[in-house]
Every structure is written in C-alpha cells, then in structure tokens.
Enzyme design. Structure first.
Site: not given
Length: 346
Positions: A148-149
């Site tokens: 994920g970011c």
C-alpha cells in the site's frame, strides 16, 4: 518482449501503469480490462493516452486475458482481485496484485480488517513486494502483493532504525498526509471538490485505517518483535503525493549526524530511495510523477525524539511504479527499466 495485461485499467493506478510502461523497452501492453467501460478505447477514458495506447477495454475474462499475457497486473479493489488471481496462477502466469488481498500473511487478520479470504492457501507464497526489503524473494515469486501507499512511506522511513534497534518500538507515531487520488477514481462524497478544496482532515483515526495491520506486520518483521503503532492518515487538497512524519524515542544517545549517516549507508545502493543531507527534508512536489522515496531525518534533542519525514508519489512508488519495479525483478529486466523519469516540477 513481455506481454502484460492490466486488469482494472480504468482507474488511476491503471493509467499510471500504462503511462510508465509506455516507455519500458521490454514490455508490450497486450490487454486492458474494465467492467464499466468495456468496449471503449482506453484513450477515450484517459485522453492523455491518445496515439500512444488506444487499446479497447475488455471485460474481465480470465481465459481471454491469459491467452494474451505473460504477466498480469491486477489493479482491482480488495476481494475482487482474489476472485481472479487463482485463475491466472493456474494458467501459469505471474501476477503483481495492487489490491490488499495478498499483503497480510494471516488470513484471520485479513478477515478482521476486510472480509473472509477466499483463497488463504495462496497467502504463504505471496511475497510482500517492497524491493528494499525482499528483492531476492521477489525475483523468484509468481505472486507479488504490491504494498500500500501509506505502508511504503512508513516502512521505508523506519527500516534503518528498526534494523539497528535504535528506537523504542512502543513509541512509534506515524502522521501521514495523502492527495485525493489515493481514494481512487470512483465518485465518493468525501472526495468531491467542495468537500476537499480548502480543507485538511484526518480520517481512520484511532487505529481504524486498513493499512495499519500491513504497516505493523512489516515493522514487526524488521524489529524481530511485535510492533504496534499509532497511525493517523490525513486527506489534503492536492492530486497526488504522500508525506509521512514519523516520531519515535531513541533507545540510546544518538546524534543527528549519526542518523543521517545511517540512512545514507542503508540506502546507498537503492535506486529509488534518496536519503537527504542533514537539515534537508522532503516535499511531495519533488517526487511527483517519479518512483522515488525521499527521506529526511533529525533528532529533536529537546524532546529526545527522532523525527523521520518521507515523501512519495502515492500513484508511483506507492502503487504503479513499485508494481513495475516488482515486474522488472520477476522478469529479469533492469530494476529501473521504465522508471528512470524524474519528478514533474513545477
């Protein structure tokens, strides 16, 4: 040439995959899919692609996709990806999944934060695709779970400190800010212009954000013991970018000079992590559109706290750029192929 398919190409991460792969010397995009826009050209959805990628969006048919592609990017929402990834693997294809479906090792943890996992038997072989942590394992993988970011920005920010036992793991606070593209392209009230413009808000407060277990999983592996953090994300009125400010108490006397030197040494051979000099701190503007993660660090001697600031583009190093970095490792390309571009500034 490697034929790749992008499943879920009509979202922002799909667009970024196309933009970056367009300049990759060893890849041909052979298939793009979208359930909502099937039958349209991708360049109708994203006019920036006119004349460079005019493929017709297809419905999600695993048999048709595997007939055209050697490697498949799944840029689908969580739960949707796990419905088709087993079909791609069964056909002998390699998959880089940009959803959350294969990031968490424990199906019970996934079920607690999302929904029951449909194929937990695949979790042990899914490699968490942060090359700075698992480069050699990624090279051998057939299923990579793209991080994920927010986790990318926090994990890279803390890696040197945890590996060297320099922080009290009970004191970690991560305060992260993201542009609105992190919420995706579908219409939501919270991401409408009037809701976001001239505003700045926290969300997922109190350990409620779904990236929390992903962050804690990876930090725990780095520390060699269970890590629990306070993580609070914020939405800021910009298109793209993540800035994470991370705080922790040192376990011994340490100086800013020592910390800066540690980060420089840890990341000296990493092509996409740029540790900054003493007194310098990153900004999202200077990584926009690039696969770089910029990191600055200092000691707040008055409060005896280490402060780490990291910046990434949430759509590139936080999603599609990192997915291509993983594809490069899986496929034997140069790790930086297609990703050499500098940030877009101003």
């Amino acid at each position: 040439m490697l034929n790749v398919a992008i499943v879920g190409a009509s979202g922002y991460t799909g667009l970024e995959l196309i933009r970056l792969l367009d300049r990759h010397p060893g890849v041909v995009i052979s298939c793009v899919t979208s359930e909502q826009s099937a039958g349209k050209r991708i360049s109708e959805i994203f006019p920036t692609l006119r004349g460079r990628c005019d493929l017709i969006l297809e419905p999600l048919d695993p048999a048709a996709i595997t007939a055209k592609a050697d490697l498949i990017f799944t840029a689908l929402p969580h739960q949707a990806a796990m419905k088709v990834v087993p079909d791609f693997l069964a056909a002998g294809k390699k998959v880089v999944d940009l959803s959350a479906d294969y990031r968490l090792h424990d199906p019970a943890v996934y079920g607690a934060w999302y929904e029951p996992h449909l194929n937990p038997e695949l979790l042990p072989e899914a490699i968490f695709g942060l090359p700075e942590l698992r480069r050699e394992s990624i090279k051998q993988a057939r299923l990579v779970a793209n991080p994920g970011c927010y986790p990318t920005s926090v994990i890279l920010g803390l890696k040197p400190l945890l590996e060297n036992g320099l922080i009290d793991i009970t004191t970690i606070i991560a305060d992260s800010k993201s542009g609105t593209s992190g919420a995706g392209r579908s219409a939501k009230v919270d991401s409408l212009y009037c809701e976001v413009n001239d505003s700045f808000k926290a969300y997922g407060v109190g350990g409620a954000h779904r990236h929390t277990p992903e962050i804690e999983q990876e930090l725990s592996e780095l520390a060699g013991k269970l890590v629990t953090i306070t993580f609070t994300p914020h939405l800021v009125p910009m298109d793209r970018g993540i800035l994470s400010t991370i705080y922790a108490t040192p376990t011994r006397t340490v100086t800013t000079d020592e910390l800066v030197a540690l980060y420089a040494d840890t990341y000296k051979d990493e092509p996409f992590v740029r540790p900054l000099a003493k007194g310098q701190f990153p900004a999202t503007a200077f990584v926009r559109g690039s696969n770089f993660c910029d990191i600055g660090i200092t000691l707040d001697s008055r409060a005896n706290r280490i402060v780490v600031v990291s910046a990434i583009d949430n759509l590139v190093k936080g999603a599609s750029g990192q997915a291509i970095q993983n594809m490069n490792l899986i496929s034997g390309f140069s790790e930086t192929a297609g990703l050499e571009g500098l940030a877009i500034f101003p």
